[in-house]
Design a protein around this motif. Structure first.
Motif, PDB file in Angstrom:
ATOM      1  N   ASP B  55       0.802  -1.219   0.000  1.00  0.00           N
ATOM      2  CA  ASP B  55       0.000   0.000   0.000  1.00  0.00           C
ATOM      3  C   ASP B  55       0.839   1.275   0.000  1.00  0.00           C
ATOM      4  O   ASP B  55       0.320   2.346  -0.277  1.00  0.00           O
ATOM      5  CB  ASP B  55      -0.916   0.012   1.233  1.00  0.00           C
ATOM      6  N   SER B  56       2.126   1.171   0.305  1.00  0.00           N
ATOM      7  CA  SER B  56       2.909   2.403   0.457  1.00  0.00           C
ATOM      8  C   SER B  56       3.044   3.162  -0.867  1.00  0.00           C
ATOM      9  O   SER B  56       3.266   4.367  -0.874  1.00  0.00           O
ATOM     10  CB  SER B  56       4.288   2.103   1.043  1.00  0.00           C
ATOM     11  N   TYR B  57       2.871   2.463  -2.001  1.00  0.00           N
ATOM     12  CA  TYR B  57       3.003   3.142  -3.295  1.00  0.00           C
ATOM     13  C   TYR B  57       1.915   4.192  -3.485  1.00  0.00           C
ATOM     14  O   TYR B  57       2.033   5.088  -4.321  1.00  0.00           O
ATOM     15  CB  TYR B  57       2.946   2.126  -4.449  1.00  0.00           C
ATOM     16  N   ARG B  58       0.805   4.078  -2.708  1.00  0.00           N
ATOM     17  CA  ARG B  58      -0.343   4.975  -2.917  1.00  0.00           C
ATOM     18  C   ARG B  58       0.004   6.444  -2.716  1.00  0.00           C
ATOM     19  O   ARG B  58      -0.771   7.320  -3.075  1.00  0.00           O
ATOM     20  CB  ARG B  58      -1.474   4.600  -1.963  1.00  0.00           C
ATOM     21  N   ILE B  59       1.166   6.702  -2.137  1.00  0.00           N
ATOM     22  CA  ILE B  59       1.573   8.092  -1.949  1.00  0.00           C
ATOM     23  C   ILE B  59       1.811   8.783  -3.299  1.00  0.00           C
ATOM     24  O   ILE B  59       1.801  10.004  -3.380  1.00  0.00           O
ATOM     25  CB  ILE B  59       2.816   8.164  -1.028  1.00  0.00           C
ATOM     26  N   HIS B  63       2.169  12.561  -4.378  1.00  0.00           N
ATOM     27  CA  HIS B  63       3.553  12.910  -4.688  1.00  0.00           C
ATOM     28  C   HIS B  63       3.737  13.328  -6.145  1.00  0.00           C
ATOM     29  O   HIS B  63       4.341  14.360  -6.424  1.00  0.00           O
ATOM     30  CB  HIS B  63       4.447  11.705  -4.367  1.00  0.00           C
ATOM     31  N   VAL B  64       3.218  12.529  -7.072  1.00  0.00           N
ATOM     32  CA  VAL B  64       3.455  12.799  -8.495  1.00  0.00           C
ATOM     33  C   VAL B  64       2.796  14.119  -8.949  1.00  0.00           C
ATOM     34  O   VAL B  64       3.457  14.945  -9.571  1.00  0.00           O
ATOM     35  CB  VAL B  64       3.027  11.599  -9.371  1.00  0.00           C
ATOM     36  N   PRO B  65       1.487  14.348  -8.624  1.00  0.00           N
ATOM     37  CA  PRO B  65       0.909  15.635  -9.044  1.00  0.00           C
ATOM     38  C   PRO B  65       1.624  16.843  -8.435  1.00  0.00           C
ATOM     39  O   PRO B  65       1.855  17.839  -9.134  1.00  0.00           O
ATOM     40  CB  PRO B  65      -0.536  15.568  -8.519  1.00  0.00           C
ATOM     41  N   SER B  66       2.018  16.766  -7.161  1.00  0.00           N
ATOM     42  CA  SER B  66       2.661  17.935  -6.561  1.00  0.00           C
ATOM     43  C   SER B  66       4.043  18.170  -7.170  1.00  0.00           C
ATOM     44  O   SER B  66       4.434  19.316  -7.423  1.00  0.00           O
ATOM     45  CB  SER B  66       2.740  17.801  -5.034  1.00  0.00           C
ATOM     46  N   ALA B  67       4.777  17.089  -7.447  1.00  0.00           N
ATOM     47  CA  ALA B  67       6.100  17.249  -8.046  1.00  0.00           C
ATOM     48  C   ALA B  67       5.988  17.820  -9.460  1.00  0.00           C
ATOM     49  O   ALA B  67       6.772  18.680  -9.868  1.00  0.00           O
ATOM     50  CB  ALA B  67       6.832  15.906  -8.076  1.00  0.00           C
ATOM     51  N   GLY B 114       7.828  12.359  -0.666  1.00  0.00           N
ATOM     52  CA  GLY B 114       8.925  11.529  -1.160  1.00  0.00           C
ATOM     53  C   GLY B 114       9.710  10.917  -0.005  1.00  0.00           C
ATOM     54  O   GLY B 114      10.068   9.737  -0.028  1.00  0.00           O
ATOM     55  N   ALA B 115       9.957  11.724   1.037  1.00  0.00           N
ATOM     56  CA  ALA B 115      10.702  11.231   2.200  1.00  0.00           C
ATOM     57  C   ALA B 115       9.916  10.145   2.922  1.00  0.00           C
ATOM     58  O   ALA B 115      10.469   9.113   3.308  1.00  0.00           O
ATOM     59  CB  ALA B 115      11.015  12.382   3.148  1.00  0.00           C
ATOM     60  N   ILE B 116       8.612  10.376   3.068  1.00  0.00           N
ATOM     61  CA  ILE B 116       7.767   9.406   3.783  1.00  0.00           C
ATOM     62  C   ILE B 116       7.720   8.078   3.021  1.00  0.00           C
ATOM     63  O   ILE B 116       7.730   7.008   3.610  1.00  0.00           O
ATOM     64  CB  ILE B 116       6.344   9.983   3.971  1.00  0.00           C
ATOM     65  N   TRP B 117       7.724   8.157   1.675  1.00  0.00           N
ATOM     66  CA  TRP B 117       7.723   6.947   0.860  1.00  0.00           C
ATOM     67  C   TRP B 117       9.109   6.305   0.842  1.00  0.00           C
ATOM     68  O   TRP B 117       9.248   5.076   0.819  1.00  0.00           O
ATOM     69  CB  TRP B 117       7.286   7.319  -0.565  1.00  0.00           C
ATOM     70  N   GLY B 118      10.133   7.136   0.849  1.00  0.00           N
ATOM     71  CA  GLY B 118      11.499   6.623   0.753  1.00  0.00           C
ATOM     72  C   GLY B 118      11.915   5.787   1.948  1.00  0.00           C
ATOM     73  O   GLY B 118      12.654   4.825   1.815  1.00  0.00           O
ATOM     74  N   ARG B 119      11.417   6.166   3.120  1.00  0.00           N
ATOM     75  CA  ARG B 119      11.822   5.450   4.345  1.00  0.00           C
ATOM     76  C   ARG B 119      11.496   3.950   4.250  1.00  0.00           C
ATOM     77  O   ARG B 119      12.392   3.130   4.397  1.00  0.00           O
ATOM     78  CB  ARG B 119      11.173   6.099   5.570  1.00  0.00           C
ATOM     79  N   PRO B 120      10.230   3.538   3.984  1.00  0.00           N
ATOM     80  CA  PRO B 120       9.977   2.100   3.884  1.00  0.00           C
ATOM     81  C   PRO B 120      10.492   1.476   2.586  1.00  0.00           C
ATOM     82  O   PRO B 120      10.877   0.307   2.578  1.00  0.00           O
ATOM     83  CB  PRO B 120       8.442   1.983   3.961  1.00  0.00           C
ATOM     84  N   THR B 121      10.473   2.222   1.476  1.00  0.00           N
ATOM     85  CA  THR B 121      10.777   1.608   0.184  1.00  0.00           C
ATOM     86  C   THR B 121      12.279   1.511  -0.063  1.00  0.00           C
ATOM     87  O   THR B 121      12.803   0.457  -0.403  1.00  0.00           O
ATOM     88  CB  THR B 121      10.117   2.385  -0.958  1.00  0.00           C
TER      89      THR B 121
END
Lengths: 145, 249
Positions: B55-59, B63-67, B114-121
């Protein structure tokens, strides 16, 4: 367009072009150093420095992961699947995405024997996303075509 | 004068913009809120999980629209910067003043998610690769424009200095975009491009597309609202503003 505006437009375009050229030259000069990691080829052919902290990357060779009987120690081989590979030794907890065939980044030092002593392991995710059912299906089709 | 030239010069008139823009504000706001609601509920609640990340990919739905917006808004500011320097158009200067803090906010959202996703991934909150570093530079460019405008007391000088920074900073945008192709980065390349089939199934990218359009519309509504405020502030002494205020109160 009147003369004053044409002059100012030329100045603005010159400003942009000048900045772009400067930045492009800096980036080309720094090219190798901007890479986040050394690929396996650079580790194997000796381009990567020995004994200093560097970051290297590659794919975990299937079947190469061996865990110590006791403790968190693990040894695996990182490869580019094009003939270059090197062994990695790491003691610690691996990220969730660590698995065979996965792209991995390791931070640490290359010892004289060519083994990479890692103190940090990061998983590199690729651009492909898919639901688990489709991934299972793809794996089945790959197993018996 | 050709039709485009007439339109271009009218666009530069703050009053013309103010008179026309109220329905745009309502329209963008309605579209933005609706699409973001649909896309977010769909993406977070109904899209399938990823085979590796769960489920972590759901960010990516945030993430993508804001970037994407973070880059697009900077390019828009760069174009406005040229208009400020060459044509001395007041509305373009107001656009930079209003866009810089919004751009800073969306860049901040992109960095944070990105940071929140990067930690687990990835296994790390932050990595100094070409993509993450160039986006951090983008954040500081936005911050620089906001700070520059605050630091220079004379409005016309502040506007011109900000315009120069906006133009110069656009050089960073292609670096962000192509960083994942030009160099070895930890950040993965784009999953959705104009030239190739998406690297994810429609059940994943359709809600992403909806959120993307929704984010753009919502930010457009913010910008129109901000610009309307800026016009009223700067033209506060003009007769038409006084008339408008009288009618509004």
């Amino acid at each position: 367009m009147n003369r004053a505006r044409r002059g100012r437009l030329a100045a603005a375009v010159f400003l942009l072009a000048g900045t772009a050229a400067t930045v492009a030259l800096v980036l080309v000069a720094l090219n190798e150093n901007i890479n986040a990691f050394h690929p396996p080829e650079r580790i194997v052919n000796g381009t990567a420095p020995v004994g200093t902290t560097i970051r290297a990357g590659g794919m975990v060779t299937p079947g190469s992961v061996s865990r110590d009987a006791e403790g968190l120690g693990v040894t695996f081989v990182l490869s580019d699947f094009q003939g270059s590979d090197f062994p990695v030794r790491f003691v610690g907890i691996l990220p969730d995405l660590f698995r065979e065939g996965q792209g991995i980044l390791v931070t640490g030092q290359l010892d004289a024997g060519g083994t990479f002593m890692a103190h940090e392991v990061l998983a590199k995710h690729d651009e492909n996303y898919m639901p688990p059912e489709i991934a299972d299906l793809a794996a089945h089709q790959a197993a018996d075509p | 004068m050709g039709r485009f030239t007439t339109w271009f010069h009218r666009m530069g008139s703050p009053r013309w913009f103010f008179d026309l823009s109220r329905p745009w504000l309502v329209g963008f706001l309605a579209v933005g809120v609706t699409l973001l609601g649909v896309g977010t509920v769909w993406g977070l609640g109904f899209a399938p999980p990823d085979y590796q990340q769960g489920d972590s990919y759901r960010i990516i739905y945030i993430h993508v629209p804001s970037a994407h917006l973070a880059e697009a808004l900077y390019v828009a500011m760069g174009v406005a910067g040229i208009v400020v320097l060459v044509w001395r158009m007041k509305l373009a200067d107001m656009f930079i003043a209003v866009t810089a803090p919004v751009g800073m906010a969306v860049t901040g959202i992109a960095l944070l998610t990105g940071a929140i996703w990067g930690r687990p991934t990835w296994g790390a909150w932050w990595v100094w690769d070409a993509r993450t570093t160039s986006v951090l530079v983008l954040f500081f460019l936005y911050l620089g424009i906001v700070a520059l405008r605050q630091a220079i007391p004379r409005a016309d000088q502040a506007g011109r200095a900000a315009a120069v920074l906006a133009i110069v900073g656009t050089v960073n945008v292609p670096i962000i975009k192509y960083s994942v192709d030009w160099w070895l980065t930890l950040h993965q390349p784009a999953s959705i491009t104009f030239t190739a089939a998406p690297a994810m199934p429609p059940s994943m990218w359709v809600p992403l597309l909806i959120n993307m359009v929704g984010f753009y519309a919502l930010v457009a509504a913010f910008l129109v609202a901000g610009l309307r405020n800026e016009v009223l502030l700067r033209e506060a002494d003009a007769q038409w503003v006084r008339d408008w205020l009288e009618r509004a109160s």
